[in-house]
Design an enzyme around this catalytic site. Structure first.
Site, short mmCIF file in Angstrom:
data_model
loop_
_atom_site.label_atom_id
_atom_site.label_comp_id
_atom_site.label_asym_id
_atom_site.label_seq_id
_atom_site.Cartn_x
_atom_site.Cartn_y
_atom_site.Cartn_z
N ASP A 25 4.09 19.83 8.60
CA ASP A 25 4.92 21.04 8.56
C ASP A 25 6.23 20.81 7.80
OD1 ASP A 25 5.37 19.30 10.83
OD2 ASP A 25 6.83 20.75 11.55
N LEU A 26 6.80 19.61 7.89
CA LEU A 26 8.10 19.37 7.24
C LEU A 26 7.95 19.28 5.73
CD1 LEU A 26 9.57 16.83 9.83
CD2 LEU A 26 9.90 19.31 9.72
N ILE B 66 7.35 6.71 17.36
CA ILE B 66 7.01 7.44 16.12
C ILE B 66 5.70 8.23 16.27
CG2 ILE B 66 6.64 7.25 13.61
CD1 ILE B 66 9.43 6.30 14.43
N ASP C 185 4.61 0.27 12.32
CA ASP C 185 3.46 -0.41 11.71
C ASP C 185 3.35 -1.88 12.10
OD1 ASP C 185 2.72 1.95 10.52
OD2 ASP C 185 3.54 1.46 8.55
N ARG D 235 0.05 14.00 13.67
CA ARG D 235 0.61 13.85 12.33
C ARG D 235 0.60 15.13 11.49
NH1 ARG D 235 -1.46 8.29 9.82
NH2 ARG D 235 0.44 8.53 8.60
N PRO D 236 1.38 16.13 11.92
CA PRO D 236 1.44 17.36 11.12
C PRO D 236 2.16 17.13 9.79
CG PRO D 236 3.10 17.39 12.85
CD PRO D 236 2.29 16.15 13.06
N LYS E 199 0.84 -1.21 0.00
CA LYS E 199 0.00 0.00 0.00
C LYS E 199 0.87 1.25 0.00
CE LYS E 199 -1.72 1.46 4.15
NZ LYS E 199 -1.34 2.84 4.47
N ASN E 200 1.85 1.28 0.90
CA ASN E 200 2.61 2.52 1.07
C ASN E 200 3.65 2.74 -0.03
OD1 ASN E 200 1.06 3.05 3.24
ND2 ASN E 200 2.61 2.50 4.78
N ARG F 15 -8.39 -0.98 4.53
CA ARG F 15 -7.55 0.09 3.97
C ARG F 15 -6.17 -0.45 3.60
NH1 ARG F 15 -6.38 4.52 7.69
NH2 ARG F 15 -5.19 5.01 5.84
N CYS G 123 -5.28 12.10 13.44
CA CYS G 123 -5.98 10.84 13.17
C CYS G 123 -5.82 9.95 14.39
CB CYS G 123 -5.46 10.18 11.91
SG CYS G 123 -3.89 9.39 12.08
N ARG H 255 -4.91 10.20 4.75
CA ARG H 255 -3.90 11.26 4.89
C ARG H 255 -2.86 11.22 3.77
NH1 ARG H 255 -3.54 13.54 9.66
NH2 ARG H 255 -1.34 13.98 9.26
N1 EPU Z 1 6.09 14.43 11.33
C1 EPU Z 1 6.14 15.76 11.64
N2 EPU Z 1 6.00 16.69 10.63
C2 EPU Z 1 5.85 16.32 9.34
C3 EPU Z 1 5.80 14.96 9.02
C4 EPU Z 1 5.94 14.02 10.03
O1 EPU Z 1 6.29 16.13 12.80
O2 EPU Z 1 5.73 17.21 8.49
C5 EPU Z 1 6.24 13.42 12.38
C6 EPU Z 1 4.97 12.58 12.53
O3 EPU Z 1 4.00 13.21 13.35
C7 EPU Z 1 5.52 11.31 13.14
C8 EPU Z 1 6.89 11.18 12.47
O4 EPU Z 1 7.20 12.48 11.98
O5 EPU Z 1 5.69 11.49 14.52
C9 EPU Z 1 6.96 10.20 11.34
O6 EPU Z 1 5.86 10.40 10.47
P1 EPU Z 1 5.96 10.15 8.90
O7 EPU Z 1 5.80 11.44 8.20
O8 EPU Z 1 7.15 9.32 8.60
O9 EPU Z 1 4.65 9.30 8.64
P2 EPU Z 1 3.84 9.31 7.31
O10 EPU Z 1 4.73 9.58 6.17
O11 EPU Z 1 2.63 10.16 7.47
C10 EPU Z 1 4.15 6.80 6.69
C11 EPU Z 1 3.26 5.62 6.45
C12 EPU Z 1 2.66 5.19 7.78
C13 EPU Z 1 3.80 4.79 8.72
C14 EPU Z 1 4.75 5.99 8.88
C15 EPU Z 1 5.97 5.67 9.72
C16 EPU Z 1 2.49 6.02 4.20
C17 EPU Z 1 1.37 6.37 3.29
N3 EPU Z 1 2.21 6.02 5.52
O12 EPU Z 1 3.32 7.81 7.24
O13 EPU Z 1 1.87 4.04 7.51
O14 EPU Z 1 3.29 4.44 9.97
O15 EPU Z 1 5.21 6.44 7.59
O16 EPU Z 1 6.68 4.63 9.18
O17 EPU Z 1 3.58 5.73 3.75
C18 EPU Z 1 0.13 2.54 7.90
O18 EPU Z 1 0.39 2.02 6.80
O19 EPU Z 1 -0.66 2.01 8.73
C19 EPU Z 1 0.73 3.81 8.26
C20 EPU Z 1 0.24 4.60 9.21
#
Ligand code: EPU
Length: 456
Positions: free
Chosen positions: A161-162, A365, A343, A158-159, A54-55, A435, A153, A129
């Site tokens: 901002d980055l 995380i 995950d 899960r901001p 999926k990811n 999902r 969520c 998201r």
């Molecule tokens: N974070 C920030 N600011 C940002 C982005 C992230 O503070 O702009 C923080 C998040 O709040 C979190 C950490 O950084 O604490 C890591 O988040 P990340 O951005 O890596 O998560 P993501 O990209 O939104 C993806 C997967 C998730 C998986 C995470 C961590 C996809 C579509 N989703 O999410 O998958 O848990 O990486 O490995 O690739 C799932 O499949 O069930 C799932 C939630």
């Protein structure tokens, strides 16, 4: 007419998927509250074939926005999140043809030449998201993107901002307006960006954006997940010039245009890990086929430490566990790849209820990823949480109960608990599972689990 066409494609996919969660490209949204009924206690034997990830599929689909030409994707999993991405692309006027050759190897062709809006609306972003993955490609290719700001969520705030800081560093103007982020740029310009925190979709968004920027972009503290490497593989096939994927520093030399490509989606390492843990928990002998053992190395190391017997084959892993064999309790901390993935945290916790001592499981995380704990407790698990650490007492006899799925991976943990519990477990709200787990009930029934989906 374009909206009608998008609806047709979406409905075709949704019916093929036989998913419990049916989304609509119309404003209304229908969530079917299916349940799993699980009779626990069966050992598992046989082979489970792992689907495309999926990811990896979601960014691969978003990357099709970077070109006017056809992007062919193979092994796209039949999942509700994929349907949502199809709906999102369709709303923008992007043509998506599929499904293709069968349940575990759906092919899809995406063509963005007819795109007519650059917006990801609230009703789709709130459902998924990962919709935010269209941000980077839209700004890079069309100079404009409007994406509903994702709220919090079930697993955390899960901001993004980055993602936005990175796009601003590439020269984009970012503004917020009535719950939407507007990002515009005449031409993105390469620069050096260091992520404060490792972010998977943030890294993916910026790699896609930088692929069409002027000059060179260097991303530091980038995510190293296999899904990032897979996206880079696809972009390179499309004509991008990118080095260092899979390391913390990724260098992208922008090019003027990208072209179409054909790409196989990599196997889903989280799905593979989930079935490995299920086999270890329920006992038996299960081949988890069509996956990459290297992508689940951190889990395999943990399984070895727990005393679970397995061996690697050319295309997967065979897990073996006698019913009476002991499982050692473990201390685990979730970390970005290549360490233990968040995950798989919930699923491992279900296994650790059967450990021979006490486990400490630290979630680093996401701040709210223990939603499965109260449900596991209802089944008799002895788990207490102290901040971001769950202390799990092993050797507990789990008992079937009525429980509720709360998010995707938490739901998988409850299913594993149901497989080892005494009696009947009813897991409601399994639209969360739909999902991210393709045909879970078929795959588990195929290896001897007594589990059925009940439509409500
Ligand atoms: N974070 C920030 N600011 C940002 C982005 C992230 O503070 O702009 C923080 C998040 O709040 C979190 C950490 O950084 O604490 C890591 O988040 P990340 O951005 O890596 O998560 P993501 O990209 O939104 C993806 C997967 C998730 C998986 C995470 C961590 C996809 C579509 N989703 O999410 O998958 O848990 O990486 O490995 O690739 C799932 O499949 O069930 C799932 C939630």
């Amino acid at each position: 007419m374009i909206l009608f066409h998008a609806c047709q494609i979406f409905l075709l996919l949704a019916s093929h998927f036989f998913k419990s969660m049916v989304l609509s490209t119309q404003k209304s949204e229908k969530i079917v509250m299916d349940k799993f009924i699980i009779e626990g206690g069966n050992m598992l034997h046989g082979t489970v074939r792992i689907s495309g990830a999926k990811n990896a599929a979601l960014p691969a689909m978003a990357a099709a926005l970077l070109t006017n030409e056809d992007v062919h994707l193979n092994r796209v999993p039949s999942l509700a999140d994929v349907s949502t991405m199809v709906a999102l692309l369709g709303k923008m006027g992007v043509r998506t043809d599929g499904p293709g050759s069968g349940p575990l190897s759906m092919s899809m062709t995406i063509n963005a030449s007819g795109i007519n809006t650059y917006e990801a609306p609230y009703d789709l972003v709130k459902t998924m998201r990962a919709s935010v993955l269209v941000l980077g490609p839209l700004v890079a290719r069309y100079g404009s993107a409007r994406v509903s700001i994702p709220g919090g969520c079930a697993i955390g705030s899960r901001p993004i901002d980055l993602h936005l800081k990175g796009l601003a560093a590439l020269g984009a103007r970012v503004s917020m307006y009535h719950g939407y982020i507007d990002v515009t740029a005449r031409q993105l310009k390469g620069t050096r960006i260091s992520f404060d925190t490792i972010t998977v979709t943030g890294t993916e968004n910026l790699i896609m954006a930088a692929s069409l920027a002027h000059g060179t972009t260097v991303l530091e503290n980038a995510a190293r997940e296999p899904e990032v490497v897979s996206l880079v593989d696809q972009l390179v096939r499309m004509g991008a010039r990118i080095h260092g994927a899979g390391t913390a520093t990724v260098t992208i030399e922008g090019v003027d245009r990208l072209h179409g490509c054909s790409m196989d989606i990599i196997p889903d390492r989280i799905e593979a890990g989930t079935y490995m843990i299920a086999a270890a928990a329920a006992g038996g002998e299960v081949e988890i086929a069509d996956c990459s053992p290297d992508h689940v190395r951190a889990l395999l190391t943990m399984m070895r430490a727990a005393g679970i017997d397995y061996n690697e084959t050319d295309h997967g892993v065979v897990v073996r566990k006698e019913r009476s064999a002991r499982i050692k309790s473990l201390n685990v901390k979730t970390m970005p790849y290549p360490d233990f993935p968040t995950d798989l945290q919930a699923q491992l916790m279900a296994l650790m209820t059967q450990g021979d001592g006490t486990s400490a499981i630290a979630e680093t995380i996401f701040e709210n990823r223990f939603m499965h704990v109260p449900e596991l407790r209802r089944m008799g698990a002895d788990i207490r949480t102290q901040g971001n650490v769950a202390i799990v007492r092993g050797e507990t006899k789990l008992m079937g109960a009525q429980i509720m799925a709360t998010d995707l991976r938490a739901s998988a943990s409850l299913v594993i608990a149901g497989l080892i519990a005494e009696g009947t477990t009813e897991v409601s709200r399994i639209y969360h599972l739909d999902r991210g787990y393709e045909f879970m009930e078929n795959k588990l029934s195929g290896i001897g689990a007594r589990l059925k989906r009940v439509k409500t």
